[in-house]
Design an enzyme around this catalytic site. Structure first.
Site, short mmCIF file in Angstrom:
data_model
loop_
_atom_site.label_atom_id
_atom_site.label_comp_id
_atom_site.label_asym_id
_atom_site.label_seq_id
_atom_site.Cartn_x
_atom_site.Cartn_y
_atom_site.Cartn_z
N ILE A 82 -10.14 -5.25 -14.89
CA ILE A 82 -10.12 -6.17 -15.90
C ILE A 82 -11.38 -6.55 -16.49
O ILE A 82 -11.73 -6.57 -17.49
CB ILE A 82 -9.30 -7.45 -15.34
N GLY A 94 -15.10 -1.23 -8.22
CA GLY A 94 -15.35 -1.18 -9.66
C GLY A 94 -15.89 0.27 -9.63
O GLY A 94 -16.14 1.00 -8.67
N TYR A 128 -4.32 -14.04 -0.58
CA TYR A 128 -5.00 -13.67 -1.78
C TYR A 128 -4.70 -15.00 -2.91
O TYR A 128 -5.81 -15.58 -3.21
CB TYR A 128 -4.37 -12.60 -2.46
N PHE A 162 -1.33 -13.29 -14.93
CA PHE A 162 0.20 -12.63 -14.38
C PHE A 162 -0.36 -11.06 -14.02
O PHE A 162 -1.21 -10.81 -13.88
CB PHE A 162 1.40 -13.09 -15.15
N ASN A 163 0.81 -10.16 -14.42
CA ASN A 163 0.31 -8.80 -14.03
C ASN A 163 -0.37 -7.96 -15.23
O ASN A 163 0.18 -7.41 -16.01
CB ASN A 163 1.56 -7.89 -13.52
N LEU A 189 1.78 -1.35 -9.27
CA LEU A 189 3.00 -0.60 -9.83
C LEU A 189 2.91 0.17 -11.03
O LEU A 189 3.11 1.27 -11.17
CB LEU A 189 4.23 -1.70 -10.15
N GLY A 227 4.64 -11.40 1.37
CA GLY A 227 4.14 -12.14 0.30
C GLY A 227 4.44 -12.20 -1.18
O GLY A 227 3.85 -12.85 -1.94
N ASP A 228 5.62 -11.42 -1.34
CA ASP A 228 5.87 -10.99 -2.90
C ASP A 228 7.12 -12.25 -3.16
O ASP A 228 8.17 -12.04 -2.55
CB ASP A 228 6.62 -9.68 -2.86
N1 UDP Z 1 6.04 -2.77 -6.37
C1 UDP Z 1 6.61 -1.78 -5.77
N2 UDP Z 1 6.26 -0.70 -5.35
C2 UDP Z 1 4.82 -0.39 -5.40
C3 UDP Z 1 4.14 -1.14 -5.86
C4 UDP Z 1 4.25 -2.65 -6.25
O1 UDP Z 1 7.98 -2.16 -5.84
O2 UDP Z 1 4.54 0.81 -4.87
C5 UDP Z 1 6.28 -3.94 -6.70
C6 UDP Z 1 6.01 -5.40 -6.01
O3 UDP Z 1 6.61 -5.56 -4.82
C7 UDP Z 1 5.87 -6.29 -7.17
C8 UDP Z 1 5.67 -5.39 -8.45
O4 UDP Z 1 5.87 -4.34 -8.07
O5 UDP Z 1 7.24 -6.84 -7.12
C9 UDP Z 1 4.25 -5.64 -9.12
O6 UDP Z 1 3.35 -5.49 -7.75
P1 UDP Z 1 1.86 -5.06 -8.18
O7 UDP Z 1 1.34 -4.70 -6.88
O8 UDP Z 1 1.57 -4.07 -9.21
O9 UDP Z 1 1.19 -6.63 -8.51
P2 UDP Z 1 1.19 -8.09 -7.93
O10 UDP Z 1 2.59 -8.64 -8.40
O11 UDP Z 1 1.29 -7.72 -6.54
O12 UDP Z 1 0.30 -8.55 -8.62
#
Ligand code: UDP
Length: 323
Positions: free
Chosen positions: A13, A37, A142, A170-171, A189, A278-279
């Site tokens: 970013i 980085g 985190y 967000f993502n 992801l 943690g998700d």
């Molecule tokens: N995720 C997944 N498989 C992977 C990486 C991520 O299913 O190999 C899921 C993860 O559980 C979350 C979403 O994809 O629900 C986004 O995850 P990411 O790590 O990209 O971003 P975060 O939400 O942790 O910031």
């Protein structure tokens, strides 16, 4: 034109923020350890220091040498799963070293800061979309480390007259011309759905969502960067200081895989896996405040377009910046 220090300016970013600042005529100094980085992601123009955020003498040297007015503080560790395994790494870097930065800013009379925070501060949402007023109960170190630093900034505002803006990302996803996402190891992801030969695991298909996979709000990295420029230009006169940055629309992991399959024109194999610790099940932003107060409007809200931009970058750099 403003003179700013960008910490983490060689990161995913941060590099897009630097590029956007330069395009808008600002002048930048970048501090990055290059632990996460990439040298190749640094802007061709601008001054770069390789070093640690906690390196007091380096910070002093930077603040002494350049007429800096503000800091955009993006340097941080950012992996949810890792933070659960190794919290000390996260509190040490994202909090303790951040305090060193703030102390040196004070010493040199620099009191303006734009801070990169995260939707992970909210924890499991009580309502969706999430507004900035939603309670903060992070589920992982985190998110907690970011929340602590947000609160530090608020007390520094009261005590020392700091002016800050906190962005809860967000993502982040997508890419712009030569800048894209490349972590080692890659855990996110959207880059993983573009990789060849890397088996993709879906972390949990038993969430209380329509298809059982987690829902997230994916926002183009350029749109995040544009918000930073707006905040920098408005730091003096803002009353609201915390802003969510997201598109306000959630997509499940399976929907992201499907969108990537459409962009790539092929099926993307995946296997079901355990939930990642943690998700939260769903994280979707209300960014009404950023739109209303900063005049921020995402330019690339379409998920397929976001993934297509990342795909274009991936094709140019199939092995990431190494290529
Ligand atoms: N995720 C997944 N498989 C992977 C990486 C991520 O299913 O190999 C899921 C993860 O559980 C979350 C979403 O994809 O629900 C986004 O995850 P990411 O790590 O990209 O971003 P975060 O939400 O942790 O910031």
């Amino acid at each position: 034109m403003k003179h700013v220090l960008v910490t983490g300016g060689a990161g995913y970013i941060g590099s897009v923020v630097c590029q956007t600042l330069l395009e808008r005529g600002h002048s930048i100094v970048v501090l990055d350890s290059l632990e996460e980085g990439h040298r190749q992601a640094l802007p061709p123009k601008g001054i770069f220091f390789q070093g640690d955020l906690g390196d007091e003498s380096l910070l002093k040297n930077i603040f002494k040498s350049y007429p800096l007015e503000a800091v955009l503080h993006l340097a941080a560790y950012c992996q949810v799963g890792e933070s659960v395994e190794d919290p000390e790494k996260y509190y040490g870097n994202n909090v303790s070293k951040g305090l060193v930065l703030l102390r040196n800013m004070r010493t040199f009379g620099i009191k303006k800061i734009v801070f990169s925070s995260t939707a992970a501060v909210y924890g499991e949402p009580l309502s969706t979309p999430i507004a900035e007023t939603h309670p903060t109960q992070p589920l992982n170190p985190y998110g907690h480390s970011k929340l602590i630093f947000e609160q530090v900034l608020d007390w520094y505002q009261k005590a020392y007259g700091f002016k800050y803006v906190t962005f809860r990302y967000f993502n982040a996803a997508g890419a712009i011309d030569r800048l894209g996402e490349d972590h080692h190891p890659e855990t996110h992801l959207t880059p993983l759905v573009l990789r060849e030969g890397v088996p993709l695991t879906v972390f949990g298909l038993d969430y209380p969502t329509p298809d059982g996979s987690c829902i997230r709000d994916y926002i183009h990295v350029r749109d995040l960067a544009l918000a930073h420029v707006l905040a920098l230009e408005r730091l003096d006169d803002l009353r609201e200081r915390i802003f969510n940055l997201g598109n306000g629309q959630g997509f499940s992991v399976l929907e992201v895989i499907e969108a990537a399959a459409q962009v790539r024109g092929r099926k993307i194999p995946f296997r079901p896996g355990e939930r990642r610790r943690g998700d939260p099940a769903v994280l979707v932003a209300s960014s009404a405040q950023a739109r209303k107060i900063l005049g921020w409007e995402p330019q690339y809200p379409d998920l397929k377009e976001i993934i297509a931009s990342a795909w274009r970058w991936h094709q140019k750099f199939p092995r990431g910046y190494e290529s």
